[in-house]
Design a protein around this motif. Structure first.
Motif: not given
Length: 232
Positions: A49-51, A54-56, A65-66, A71-74
């Motif tokens: 998830m961390g990778i 970073v890459v998206t 962005p989507s 993922l950021d909100k989850l």
């Protein structure tokens, strides 16, 4: 003679610990088991998830962005849920996965779900600190996204990833104690169900000491590996 004196000293100091030494051996292994298994699974999920974060991210090598927003909100949501509440909320899911919501194996599910988002954010922060110039240089020579991830991001951030892993494992040890307090097994369960509930304070103190020893060992080993891999 000295052995007898020492034996008598510990028996008088911690009588309940001596009487329950087999319980301590079992609960210590349960704590280690929960930490290792849930730490391994949460580590893999958190690293992935961390990778992806970073890459998206905007300006990332695979900017999307989507995917980043979702993922950021989850990650934010699951990081914000107090672990004791998470244990209760996902109990039906835990029963679906392992057939029960009580016990050491059942505790692996909430431990993993509670730990993975925390580690994901730590990984994201570590990878974000990689020098942007090195990434741009890799892109300039035609490196693929996978090559950049493994040969640039993960290699350059390895010392920081080890340090964040140590922090996560130590936090996870604390979560295993909390899971034990509601029947998850381990040293937390011993400290509460025997030490606290029966007013046998030496049991609670010894459980705390063992947890502290485990934490110190994790910190020492993690610091050694971090120094070995840090060539900056």
């Amino acid at each position: 003679m000295n052995t007898l004196i020492a034996s008598g000293f510990w028996t008088s100091l911690m009588p309940n610990v001596i009487a329950n030494k087999d319980v301590f051996i079992q609960s210590t292994w349960e704590t280690i088991y929960m930490t290792l298994v849930s730490g391994l699974v949460a580590g893999i999920l958190g690293l992935l998830m961390g990778i992806i974060l970073v890459v998206t991210a905007p300006g990332g090598i695979l900017a999307n962005p989507s995917i980043y927003w979702i993922l950021d909100k989850l990650v934010n949501i699951f990081r914000s849920i107090p672990f004791i509440i998470l244990l209760a909320v996902i109990a039906p899911f835990t029963r679906l996965i392992v057939g029960t919501s009580i016990g050491t194996t059942a505790a692996l599910v909430p431990l993993t779900i509670g730990c993975a988002p925390f580690y994901a954010r730590q990984v994201q922060n570590a990878l974000f600190d990689v020098d942007r110039g090195i990434i741009e240089a890799a892109e300039a020579v035609g490196a693929s996204p996978m090559q950049i991830i493994f040969r640039v991001y993960l290699r350059e951030a390895l010392p920081d990833l080890i340090r964040t892993s140590v922090v996560t494992i130590i936090s996870l040890i604390g979560l295993t104690a909390m899971a034990g307090a509601i029947g998850g097994g381990g040293l937390g369960n011993t400290a509460i169900s025997i030490g606290y509930d029966r007013f046998e304070n030496d049991i609670t103190v010894m459980a705390m000491i063992i947890i502290l020893v485990i934490v110190f060992l994790v910190q020492i080993v993690g610091d050694w590996f971090a120094r070995r891999t840090d060539h900056r």
